[in-house]
Design a protein around this motif. Sequence first.
Motif, PDB file in Angstrom:
ATOM      1  N   UNK A  78       4.094  10.435  37.658  1.00 36.28           N
ATOM      2  CA  UNK A  78       3.330  11.331  38.525  1.00 36.28           C
ATOM      3  C   UNK A  78       3.963  11.295  39.908  1.00 36.28           C
ATOM      4  N   UNK A  79       4.219  12.468  40.481  1.00 38.29           N
ATOM      5  CA  UNK A  79       4.789  12.594  41.825  1.00 38.29           C
ATOM      6  C   UNK A  79       3.759  13.209  42.767  1.00 38.29           C
ATOM      7  N   UNK A  80       3.979  13.034  44.071  1.00 38.86           N
ATOM      8  CA  UNK A  80       3.142  13.683  45.073  1.00 38.86           C
ATOM      9  C   UNK A  80       3.743  15.028  45.462  1.00 38.86           C
ATOM     10  N   UNK A  81       2.866  16.021  45.563  1.00 38.47           N
ATOM     11  CA  UNK A  81       3.244  17.381  45.960  1.00 38.47           C
ATOM     12  C   UNK A  81       2.264  17.871  47.026  1.00 38.47           C
ATOM     13  N   UNK A  82       2.652  18.943  47.705  1.00 34.80           N
ATOM     14  CA  UNK A  82       1.682  19.639  48.543  1.00 34.80           C
ATOM     15  C   UNK A  82       1.882  21.142  48.392  1.00 34.80           C
ATOM     16  N   UNK A  92      -3.308  22.450  54.115  1.00 33.37           N
ATOM     17  CA  UNK A  92      -2.362  21.857  53.169  1.00 33.37           C
ATOM     18  C   UNK A  92      -3.121  21.016  52.154  1.00 33.37           C
ATOM     19  N   UNK A  93      -2.834  21.250  50.876  1.00 34.27           N
ATOM     20  CA  UNK A  93      -3.467  20.503  49.793  1.00 34.27           C
ATOM     21  C   UNK A  93      -2.425  19.601  49.140  1.00 34.27           C
ATOM     22  N   UNK A  94      -2.700  18.294  49.129  1.00 37.79           N
ATOM     23  CA  UNK A  94      -1.844  17.330  48.451  1.00 37.79           C
ATOM     24  C   UNK A  94      -2.427  17.021  47.070  1.00 37.79           C
ATOM     25  N   UNK A  95      -1.557  16.687  46.129  1.00 38.58           N
ATOM     26  CA  UNK A  95      -2.027  16.340  44.794  1.00 38.58           C
ATOM     27  C   UNK A  95      -0.922  15.607  44.044  1.00 38.58           C
ATOM     28  N   UNK A  96      -1.273  15.046  42.899  1.00 40.92           N
ATOM     29  CA  UNK A  96      -0.305  14.388  42.017  1.00 40.92           C
ATOM     30  C   UNK A  96      -0.053  15.268  40.802  1.00 40.92           C
ATOM     31  N   UNK A  98       3.788  27.778  46.449  1.00 44.49           N
ATOM     32  CA  UNK A  98       4.282  27.012  45.316  1.00 44.49           C
ATOM     33  C   UNK A  98       4.357  25.534  45.699  1.00 44.49           C
ATOM     34  N   UNK A  99       4.108  24.624  44.762  1.00 42.29           N
ATOM     35  CA  UNK A  99       4.116  23.197  45.074  1.00 42.29           C
ATOM     36  C   UNK A  99       5.464  22.724  45.618  1.00 42.29           C
TER      37      UNK A  99
END
Length: 529
Positions: free
Chosen positions: A323-327, A309-313, A337-338
Amino acid sequence: MQRKHAIYIKNSRSSSCWNRSGLTGVFLILLLLVSSADMTGQNRLLKKADEAYSEFNYNKALKRYQRVASKGDSRYHVTKRIADCYRQLNMPTHAVEWYEKAIAFHDVDAETYYHLGLALRTLKRYEESDVYLDRFHTIMRTHKPRQGLSAEDYLYHLRSDSGRFSVSHLNINSSYSEFGPALLDNKELVFSSNRPGKSYIRHLDTRNNQPFFDLYSAKVENATQLSFPHPFLPGIKTGLNDGPVSFTSDGQQMYITRNIDENPEGVSEMDVFVVRKREGKWQKTLSSLPLKIKGYSIAHPAISPDNERLYFSSDMPGGYGGMDLYYSERRGGFLSQPVNLGPHINTPGNEVFPFIDSKGRLFFASDGLPGLGGLDIFVVLAMAEGFSNPHNLGPGINSPYDDFSLIWNEANDGGYFASNRPGGMGEDDLYAFKAQSPLTFTQVKGTITNETTGQPEEDVSISVFKNEDIPVASFESDEDGFFSIHLLSDETYTVRFRKRMMQPIEKTITPDEMKAFGILNFSFDLAPR
């Protein structure tokens, strides 16, 4: 506009009436012409100021907006933009001054109250800050995420947990900025810095006239002492910003944030790339992730320990704020898809710099969740479905300034983060932290029923205190009589259950009953009075 006035003057001069009133009319027309020319010049200058702002050139934009304001144009847009520039340039005192001017206009928007509240918080003016943040939440009809507490009680609760971490300034900081630490094999600290390099060609970021960020690394000799930093992977360096980065647990892949070529509107965006190691050497070819939407940015990658799992803003559409957090999950070798982490984590502000540790705890920075000021660092715990509510790490880690990009070491007893708090060497500095007591939580949950009917009792008021009188949370049972909260495992808590026309109940929970990441189940019957 000028052409219309020119025709009008010509027609006036063709008139046969050249008496005193005619001359006065001519002078009035000339004044209108001059005024129109001034207005045209101001509009042109305002347009250039807006262009500089949209290109993140806040220094240039500020000077242009100030010139517009000095000519007597005190419109809301100009006033707010001057405040915004000061905010972006990290000058909160001036930002507050201009935001206070902006809220005097009748057409003030909710965002202005929000930024004024955050700027006041950075200056430790908490009571004033809460007034404007509450006004923002009222206008936006959003939840005030203070665990059900008043602003005063929430701040009291935060300050009560001040001794959990010890913090040390690192010897690798410079008079420039350092942030975004990442550990490679737990022996090498890789970070971003805009300290001058060896190149004779100096590229400056137009937003602040500072050099762009490059990657550096330093050997970890002990928690607080590191070797002299050297450029990290200079072969992949770009002419813009590089970093921060995140490494897979096996050290074979690196995810990196970098600016990409400017779009046609002149706005530079961010994207995440992956670099792989082959036969012990990092490759110079980078691959872009298939996650970015044109016109928006993704940044601050954080790969989970299992590499799944990759998390990012991101500021992509469909979020809850800046800016929100997604994975994105790895499925069959491809990233999904995010997925947005939802409104109990993401806010109308910014959630950035995620980090996932070996226990599945997700750390991130936010200026939208209530805290001590600026960006504060929070943690949420992985649950069967989603994450727990955010927990502020409290004083030490957090300050009235920006605190962000926290990571933990392999032993999970400490780590590193960045802050622009006073006492450092540059704008942002790196700090080491050590946990003086474990950061472990227990989920306390249960069901409340009516003793007489046996039916679930909803809307029961539940108040949680630690050390008898420090408020921790206030909430209600749901329609099924269910309640749940995560509490630090090393504290003694008093939980009070109350409902009108029912006998109150009080329960004490001790550290001996709470185990790390365990679950305590309670069932209560409330009796009618």
